[in-house]
Enzyme design. Structure first.
Site, PDB file in Angstrom:
ATOM      1  N   LYS A  13      -4.629   6.851   0.732  1.00 38.65           N
ATOM      2  CA  LYS A  13      -5.801   7.683   1.025  1.00 38.65           C
ATOM      3  C   LYS A  13      -7.083   6.908   0.750  1.00 38.65           C
ATOM      4  O   LYS A  13      -7.050   5.836   0.152  1.00 38.65           O
ATOM      5  CB  LYS A  13      -5.770   8.964   0.188  1.00 38.65           C
ATOM      6  N   ASP A  31      -1.956   8.371  -7.916  1.00 44.18           N
ATOM      7  CA  ASP A  31      -2.711   7.136  -8.167  1.00 44.18           C
ATOM      8  C   ASP A  31      -2.335   6.403  -9.449  1.00 44.18           C
ATOM      9  O   ASP A  31      -3.219   5.968 -10.211  1.00 44.18           O
ATOM     10  CB  ASP A  31      -4.216   7.451  -8.176  1.00 44.18           C
ATOM     11  N   CYS A  67      -8.936  12.609  -9.218  1.00 44.66           N
ATOM     12  CA  CYS A  67      -7.944  12.702  -8.137  1.00 44.66           C
ATOM     13  C   CYS A  67      -6.838  13.716  -8.423  1.00 44.66           C
ATOM     14  O   CYS A  67      -6.359  14.386  -7.504  1.00 44.66           O
ATOM     15  CB  CYS A  67      -7.357  11.319  -7.856  1.00 44.66           C
TER      16      CYS A  67
END
Length: 228
Positions: free
Chosen positions: A124, A11, A176
């Site tokens: 995602k 990310d 994450c």
């Protein structure tokens, strides 16, 4: 035969980076040069990037819930495991500002990241009903591709390439990155989180995060430990 190694870059997106990200992590953009060094290393056989890619009605967006329980960073709601068809399972979901909305500039990977070195790109968090911090599973542990709104079954893809060891970096270390590393172990990989190539939403929690990682059998390392 020795297993292969994969790098998972989590990310590294505009919305997670200063100065304009809606959920900016302090120091997030400073990771670009370190991540590029890893992406250019022959130490890794497979290189992966992940992106949050949320619909506008995503359950984690505070603005999608009525006041007074809709304060970003502060409020929590109860979420049911509708994706896994187990509505009796519930969990607390913390609410965030709108971030990484699909096709927005905030969802793009940051400028300067050497994406031409990447072998697998994962999006995602595409199912509005459930959070998906990890690139392997949603927050209820639904693992298969499509559950929780993920574009690819990462565990299957890595295993098909002979990968046995994964190294996880990126944003954010306490969300994450942490959950991707933990779920990598659950999926059968040896996982190492590189502490110097992550930044946290809440840096003060890192010592507690490390205990959680160690309990989950995630190794902690640094770039200096690698022969690159």
């Amino acid at each position: 035969m020795a297993g292969k190694k994969a790098l998972i870059v989590v990310d590294m997106q505009n919305d997670f980076c200063p100065p304009h990200g809606s959920l900016a992590v302090s120091g997030g953009r400073d990771l670009v040069s370190l991540v590029n060094e890893l992406l250019n290393s022959s130490y890794f056989d497979t290189k992966v990037t992940t992106q949050d890619w949320h619909p506008a009605n995503h359950v984690s967006f505070a603005s999608n819930h009525p006041p007074p329980n809709n304060k970003p960073f502060e409020s929590f709601i109860d979420v049911r495991n509708l994706v896994g068809n187990k509505p009796e399972e519930t969990m607390k979901q913390n609410l965030w500002p709108v971030h990484c909305q699909a096709d927005s500039d905030g969802a793009r990977l940051v400028d300067g990241l050497e994406v031409d070195k990447v072998d697998i790109s994962i999006r995602k968090g595409m199912d509005h009903r459930v959070e998906m911090y990890s690139a392997f599973a949603d927050s209820f542990g639904n693992l298969a591709a499509g559950e929780g709104g993920v574009t690819e079954d990462l565990a299957h893809s890595l295993k098909s390439r002979g990968v046995t060891d994964v190294f996880v970096v990126g944003l954010a270390g306490d969300y994450c990155v942490k959950y991707t590393a933990i779920d990598a172990v659950k999926a059968g990989f040896a996982a190492t989180l590189l502490e110097d190539v992550q930044r946290c939403v809440n840096p003060s929690t890192w010592e507690d995060v490390k205990k959680e990682l160690q309990t989950a059998k995630v190794q902690l390392g640094s770039m200096a430990d690698l022969p690159i």
